[in-house]
Write an enzyme that holds these catalytic residues in place. Structure first.
Site, PDB file in Angstrom:
ATOM      1  N   ASP A  44       0.800  -1.227   0.000  1.00  0.00           N
ATOM      2  CA  ASP A  44       0.000   0.000   0.000  1.00  0.00           C
ATOM      3  C   ASP A  44       0.836   1.282   0.000  1.00  0.00           C
ATOM      4  OD1 ASP A  44       0.795  -0.234   2.606  1.00  0.00           O
ATOM      5  OD2 ASP A  44      -1.213  -0.216   3.478  1.00  0.00           O
ATOM      6  N   GLU A 130      10.002   1.531  20.182  1.00  0.00           N
ATOM      7  CA  GLU A 130      10.939   2.111  19.209  1.00  0.00           C
ATOM      8  C   GLU A 130      10.599   1.732  17.774  1.00  0.00           C
ATOM      9  OE1 GLU A 130      14.962   1.194  20.164  1.00  0.00           O
ATOM     10  OE2 GLU A 130      14.913   2.380  21.992  1.00  0.00           O
TER      11      GLU A 130
END
Ligand SMILES: *[C@@H]1O[C@H](CO)[C@@H](O)[C@H](O)[C@H]1NC(C)=O
Ligand SMILES: *[C@@H]1O[C@H](CO)[C@@H](O)[C@H](O)[C@H]1NC(C)=O
Length: 181
Positions: A44, A130
């Protein structure tokens, strides 16, 4: 080659299995003698072909560049100083990550994959705040100053990959000098 996502699991490890499989594929079916670069593409995202020609082909170790519409930002980009060295990150999401980039924002010369057996692993799940990209890149024991930034010095500065989604985008923040429309 393209490895499609095989499950639609919703955990934070979504998308890790097929990336690990791709890494395993390269390590089993290529050797350090092959000249190739690994890039985690996504079905996408939107790619400008110049990304492959101008950036990815030229990567000696690990290359990095700006990505549009990602992490809540219009543009996420490495901060590059006048000597062409990365000094930080122009991002909104988790700016203190050692490598504040998106999956679409870096690619790796496969030589590095034969030097380091990096993967998306249980340790990455532990430090998920993170993001998996930073965890993955940290395993190469390379400093951000050693990464090869691309596109930061062009005029105009362009974004060659967009984290487009099949939903209406909501993004804010600065353009960091990039030509964003
Ligand atoms: C390596 O390539 C062979 C032949 O195409 C394939 O059967 C095998 O699954 C590949 N290895 C991995 C880990 O995908
Ligand atoms: C590389 O890492 C993968 C995933 O963590 C592991 O399954 C594999 O055994 C490792 N290979 C080597 C040669 O260490």
């Amino acid at each position: 080659m393209l490895i499609k996502r095989t499950s639609n699991c919703t955990s934070k490890e979504r998308g890790w299995t097929h990336r690990n499989l791709a890494l395993q594929y390269v390590r089993e079916n290529y050797s350090i003698k092959h000249k190739a670069v690994l890039y985690f593409a996504d079905d996408d995202n939107s790619y400008d072909l110049r990304l492959f020609d101008k950036y990815i082909r030229k990567i000696k170790r690990i290359g990095i560049w700006a990505v549009g519409l990602v992490g809540g930002a219009l543009v996420e980009a490495p901060k590059v100083n006048s000597k062409g060295i990365i000094s930080g990150w122009d991002v909104i999401f988790a700016p203190n990550r050692p490598f504040a980039t998106d999956m679409a924002g870096f690619a790796i010369n496969i030589k590095e994959l034969f030097r380091v057996n990096a993967s998306f692993n249980s340790n990455c799940a532990k430090i998920y705040k993170e993001g998996p990209e930073s965890c993955f890149l940290s395993q190469f024991k390379i400093k951000k100053e050693q990464l090869e930034p691309f596109g930061y010095n062009d005029n105009p500065k362009e974004v060659l990959v967009w984290h487009t989604k099949t939903v209406k985008a909501t993004a804010k923040g600065q353009k960091h000098g990039y030509a964003v429309e």
